[in-house]
Design a protein around this motif. Structure first.
Motif, PDB file in Angstrom:
ATOM      1  N   VAL A  90      47.429 -40.251  -2.743  1.00 27.97           N
ATOM      2  CA  VAL A  90      47.192 -41.066  -3.936  1.00 27.97           C
ATOM      3  C   VAL A  90      47.701 -42.472  -3.675  1.00 27.97           C
ATOM      4  CG1 VAL A  90      47.676 -41.378  -6.378  1.00 27.97           C
ATOM      5  CG2 VAL A  90      47.377 -39.082  -5.444  1.00 27.97           C
ATOM      6  N   ASN A 109      40.490 -35.851 -14.378  1.00 32.04           N
ATOM      7  CA  ASN A 109      41.125 -34.532 -14.218  1.00 32.04           C
ATOM      8  C   ASN A 109      41.445 -33.897 -15.572  1.00 32.04           C
ATOM      9  OD1 ASN A 109      41.042 -34.713 -11.395  1.00 32.04           O
ATOM     10  ND2 ASN A 109      42.975 -35.861 -11.348  1.00 32.04           N
ATOM     11  N   HIS A 132      48.378 -42.934 -11.708  1.00 31.42           N
ATOM     12  CA  HIS A 132      49.195 -41.798 -12.115  1.00 31.42           C
ATOM     13  C   HIS A 132      48.374 -40.648 -12.690  1.00 31.42           C
ATOM     14  CE1 HIS A 132      48.763 -44.584 -15.476  1.00 31.42           C
ATOM     15  NE2 HIS A 132      48.936 -43.573 -16.291  1.00 31.42           N
ATOM     16  N   TYR A 133      47.057 -40.845 -12.876  1.00 32.13           N
ATOM     17  CA  TYR A 133      46.202 -39.750 -13.342  1.00 32.13           C
ATOM     18  C   TYR A 133      45.608 -38.958 -12.175  1.00 32.13           C
ATOM     19  CZ  TYR A 133      46.246 -42.057 -17.923  1.00 32.13           C
ATOM     20  OH  TYR A 133      46.628 -42.607 -19.118  1.00 32.13           O
ATOM     21  N   THR A 135      45.503 -36.984  -8.332  1.00 31.82           N
ATOM     22  CA  THR A 135      46.294 -36.021  -7.574  1.00 31.82           C
ATOM     23  C   THR A 135      45.743 -35.913  -6.163  1.00 31.82           C
ATOM     24  OG1 THR A 135      44.896 -34.163  -8.247  1.00 31.82           O
ATOM     25  CG2 THR A 135      46.791 -34.674  -9.659  1.00 31.82           C
ATOM     26  N   ASN A 139      39.641 -34.216  -7.255  1.00 30.01           N
ATOM     27  CA  ASN A 139      39.747 -34.939  -8.517  1.00 30.01           C
ATOM     28  C   ASN A 139      38.372 -35.012  -9.177  1.00 30.01           C
ATOM     29  OD1 ASN A 139      42.614 -36.562  -8.665  1.00 30.01           O
ATOM     30  ND2 ASN A 139      41.948 -36.273  -6.547  1.00 30.01           N
TER      31      ASN A 139
END
Length: 976
Positions: A90, A109, A132-133, A135, A139
């Motif tokens: 990320v 997500n 931060h959304y 992973t 995704n």
């Protein structure tokens, strides 16, 4: 550069100022257009930025009006866009930028992304940090775009270190519950495939191959005409044999006379063999005229589809029909209106001739060239056959332009010229609002004449009289509109794009606005390819088939194959027009005389108005050259000047240019000459009579058709429709099976067989025939819809759901497939025949993402029912069904008591509280909202109407409610 300054210094100051003003004016208009397209939220123009593309659902094009409703607003059409991607790591920072046509919700997500206020201008888009959304690993991005009228579109970028995700064709998209497909680029041309009602139109190259013999005959006739005219002009003995009145006429006057005679012969011949309902918005125009005839007053602007139009044409038509005791809805009345259009069109031609003679005095060659081009311009010829106000409006605008030119070309204008100018301009405004584009010229010429007039008390009188006459003509109507709607000229809210309707394409991109060429081989419905193709297609032929959106004998019986050839020949007059436009521009810059300034200003205003309107209403039907019919006089002047400039520079091309122009004129004329004998013409008439419920006339036309051509396909189709209409199902099925032996690959006959078999009660055989029709024409909206209906009728709901999703691929904005899908979803959710997860397709957000498959199916059904009700707000069955679901669903988070009360009360008021099912739904809704007393009273009212003991379902509902309402538990579990 020094040479340029030296050249400029040779011009006087006035000319330099004019050049400067012209350049600044052009730059200002160009800047305004750019700003209008790039920044106005009211314009569906999708400007490309960077490597990302605007993407849309790959819906087949449709010629129909979509999402039309009588409500002031429509629900937004929704599309769900989806994309999956994998990240090895990320990035520390990832920036998401998105734009949507017009409102957007984003999930990453499964988590909703908080975007800024959605009420901001959608063209500004959104930008947010989303690292931060994300992973490591798989995704998913999901975007739900909602457009309040038109196809939703998405532009998307997500960028981080060594990472970039862009909107492109790899995204998946679903549109209003339709099947998921790979996205299409907004700039891609719309493709008309097999099964589409517009599929199969004539092409120009194939038409040239088929009609080259006809063209050769026209070329021979044109050459003979040129030789005869040349010999006639030089032979004294011919001139001596002519009557004295003919001798006194100029050659250009003789050309005008010949064109007028040709027009009269054409219209009188075609008036009775053209189907009654041929023409754009025919029923709306006829309804307007009929209202005036019946009520002796003008209807409200919102009364009908065309009643927002200015009333002059309709009042005049009503008066003429009443004088001859005819009705606008009768065939004889329509014939009379076509003769009225002929008279107005001939007056328009005479006005064009007067302008040509004013600008080119004693120049018969230029006058004749201008007359030939304008006299045989296809848009003028075919519109004169239809019931429409376009002809009258164009004629009055041309007359207004004539008096404007007359005033600017003479030192002093008589008082009668000023009176005629004001009268013509006022009547033009009273015939169509597009005449407002003459307003600036009207005011400018009055100011110019006032400035040039000698000082004195009478200096104000002529301009003031012209203004007073114009206001007296249309001022009363403006005041009436202001009192009724608060708008003084144009007041119908249905014509606001995105409020009530839209048509494909529904938006413009730079490519679709500026590209050109598709119509040179596929001339019909060129507006689906690009704006320029749409204008060219409707100027040089009936490119929209008189407003008919179906290939076949629904179209006016023109010779469309020969008309297609005319599109190629029209390249010559187009070249002459643009060459003349350049000449006029140079003349205006070299010597800014008022006549050239008026013509340039008028043409510029006309083109700008058409472009502005097309951008505001981005539909193929607005990209129509017929809206420029009032500019025929300017076209004639430009063409004459272009002919002079080309033949002066290339003298050896003079004969070739004249020959091709004459062949073009003959081709246009012949393509609109309706042959009464062919079976296809009689079949078209029969179909029109069937639509008017005149079975006797339809049968007579079919008999003549079969006498001429016993195997005619269109006549057979019309005969089948007659059998079906008369309820002769066994005979119709046998006839369709027989026709399939002749046309085994024609999907329409498979569909006809399916309809006949269903009418006989053979549902399974009907389903098989429907599937064969779809296999041969995958984009057939009627076949897709009928398959979904028949599957639902057979209680094969899972298959009906899949079939309806395919139908929504073609008809996402139509209300009927939404109702079919809702019923099938509810039936399958109640009694599943397949795993419900296999049926979940649309990406609605009414329930949480962790909802069960059954919840998602019911939630989607609720949204489809809401969609249907937005177009049919008083549909009793749907109001009752939706209210009952919202009040009694066993899925607690789907219940909505307040909405159930609103829906049930609306239905009860509409049915005057006489519909027991709606009363039961209202009782359940009252109970859901805690109004037990009202629920019990309504339940008793329903019991009094339940007189039929055989209606077991309603009695079951009554017993259920009577048991549970008095002691309703806190947690309502719904109907058992």
């Amino acid at each position: 550069m020094n040479a340029v300054f030296k050249w400029l210094s040779a011009f006087p100051v006035q000319r330099k100022l004019f050049w400067l003003a012209s350049i600044l004016g052009c730059l200002s208009v160009a800047s305004w257009l750019w700003f209008f397209c790039a920044h106005s939220s009211q314009v569906s123009f999708l400007s490309r930025q960077g490597p990302a593309e605007w993407i849309v659902y790959p819906k087949p094009p449709s010629g129909q009006v979509q999402a039309w409703t009588d409500l002031p607003t429509t629900p937004g059409l929704k599309a769900a866009f989806s994309k999956s991607f994998t990240l090895a790591r990320v990035p520390a920072s990832v920036t998401l930028r998105t734009k949507a046509l017009r409102k957007c919700l984003i999930w990453i997500n499964g988590t909703s992304i908080p975007l800024p206020d959605s009420d901001l201008n959608w063209k500004n888009g959104h930008q947010i940090e989303v690292a931060h959304y994300l992973t490591v690993g798989e995704n998913s991005i999901r975007a739900e775009v909602k457009n309040n009228g038109g196809p939703p579109g998405l532009w998307f970028t997500m960028r981080g270190e060594d990472f970039e995700l862009l909107s492109d064709r790899s995204w998946k998209v679903s549109y209003e519950g339709a099947v998921w497909l790979h996205a299409a680029l907004a700039s891609d041309p719309l493709r008309i495939e097999k099964g589409n009602p517009l599929y199969g139109g004539e092409t120009t190259l194939e038409s040239v191959r088929l009609r080259w013999k006809t063209l050769a005959v026209f070329a021979f006739c044109a050459a003979a005409l040129v030789l005869v005219a040349k010999y006639w002009g030089s032979a004294d003995k011919w001139a001596s044999a002519l009557p004295a009145r003919v001798k006194a006429m100029s050659p250009a006057s003789l050309v005008l006379l010949a064109i007028m005679v040709a027009w009269a012969v054409l219209i009188f011949h075609n008036a009775r063999v053209l189907p009654q309902r041929a023409g754009f918005d025919h029923s709306g125009h006829v309804e307007y005229i009929g209202w005036i005839q019946q009520n002796r007053s003008l209807p409200s602007p919102t009364h009908g589809w065309e009643t927002f139009q200015q009333p002059l044409y309709y009042a005049l038509s009503s008066a003429i029909l009443s004088l001859f005791h005819q009705s606008a809805s009768s065939f004889e009345g329509v014939v009379a209106l076509r003769h009225l259009s002929l008279g107005v069109a001939l007056a328009h031609l005479f006005c064009i001739f007067a302008i040509l003679r004013m600008i080119f005095p004693n120049d018969n060659a230029k006058q004749s060239v201008g007359l030939v081009v304008t006299g045989f311009m296809p848009m003028h010829l075919y519109l004169a056959h239809y019931v429409t106000n376009e002809i009258l409006a164009a004629g009055l605008m041309c007359a207004t332009l004539f008096f404007i030119l007359k005033l600017v070309t003479r030192e002093a204008g008589s008082i009668f010229t000023f009176m005629a100018l004001g009268l013509c301009f006022g009547l033009a405004l009273l015939s169509k609002v597009t005449a407002i584009i003459l307003g600036p010229l009207f005011i400018a010429v009055l100011i110019y004449k006032w400035y040039k007039a000698k000082p004195g008390a009478s200096r104000w009188s002529p301009p003031a009289l012209a203004v007073a006459l114009a206001l007296s003509c249309f001022g009363w109507r403006s005041w009436q509109l202001w009192r009724e709607s608060g708008h003084w000229l144009f007041c119908d809210p249905r014509w606001t794009y995105g409020v009530s309707y839209f048509q494909d394409p529904g938006f413009y991109t730079f490519e679709t606005l500026t590209s050109f060429g598709s119509c040179l081989n596929h001339p019909y419905y060129g507006g689906l390819s690009s704006w320029l193709d749409g204008v060219y297609s409707t100027v040089y032929g009936d490119g929209l088939w008189g407003g008919v959106c179906v290939m076949g004998n629904d179209r006016p019986p023109w010779d469309y194959s020969l008309m297609a050839v005319g599109y190629l020949l029209a390249l010559l007059p187009t070249t002459l027009i643009f060459a003349g436009l350049v000449v006029v521009a140079l003349n205006a810059l070299r010597k800014p005389e008022p006549v050239w300034l008026v013509l340039m200003a008028f043409s510029f205003c006309l083109a700008l108005a058409l472009l502005y309107w097309s951008l505001s209403l981005p539909t193929y039907a607005v990209a129509r050259g017929i809206y420029c019919l009032s500019g025929l006089a300017a076209i004639g002047v430009f063409c004459a000047l272009g002919w002079q400039s080309l033949t002066t520079k290339f003298k050896h091309l003079r004969g070739v240019i004249v020959l091709v122009l004459l062949v073009w004129a003959m081709t246009n004329y012949a393509s609109l000459w309706i042959r009464a004998d062919p079976a296809s013409t009689q079949a078209a008439l029969a179909k029109g009579f069937l639509e008017s419920n005149d079975t006797v006339a339809a049968v007579a036309c079919l008999e003549r058709a079969f006498q001429t051509e016993p195997t005619n396909k269109e006549a057979h189709a019309c005969l089948f429709n007659l059998m079906a209409k008369q309820g002769r199902a066994p005979e119709a099925a046998e006839f369709a099976a027989k026709m399939l032996q002749q046309y085994p690959t024609d999907p329409s006959w498979h569909l006809n067989l399916a309809r006949a078999l269903e009418a006989k009660g053979q549902l399974e055989e009907s389903l098989e025939a429907t599937r064969r029709a779809i296999a041969l024409g995958p984009d057939s909206p009627s076949a897709r819809m009928e398959l979904a209906l028949r599957l639902a009728k057979a209680k094969r709901y899972a298959e009906s759901i899949a079939a309806t999703r395919e139908a929504l691929r073609i008809l996402p904005a139509e209300q009927e497939p939404h109702l079919i899908l809702a019923k099938a979803l509810l039936a399958e959710a109640a009694h599943p025949g397949l795993p419900l997860d296999e049926l979940v397709s649309a990406d609605f957000t009414m329930v949480a993402t962790n909802a069960t498959a059954k919840e998602r199916l019911v939630a989607e059904a609720i949204e489809h029912l809401h969609f249907f009700l937005s177009f049919s707000p008083d549909h009793t069955e749907t109001l009752e069904r939706l209210a009952w679901i919202l009040a009694t669903s066993d899925i607690s988070r789907l219940r909505d008591g307040r909405m159930a009360v609103q829906l049930a009360e609306r239905g009860c008021k509409f049915t005057k509280y006489k519909h027991p099912a709606l009363l039961l739904a209202l009782a359940a809704a009252y109970a859901e909202t805690g109004q037990k007393a009202a629920a019990m009273a309504t339940l008793e009212q329903a019991r009094l109407l339940l007189q039929d003991p055989q209606d077991g379902a309603l009695w079951k509902r009554y017993r259920f409610l009577s048991e549970f309402i008095p002691s309703r538990p806190p947690n309502w579990t719904g109907e058992p």
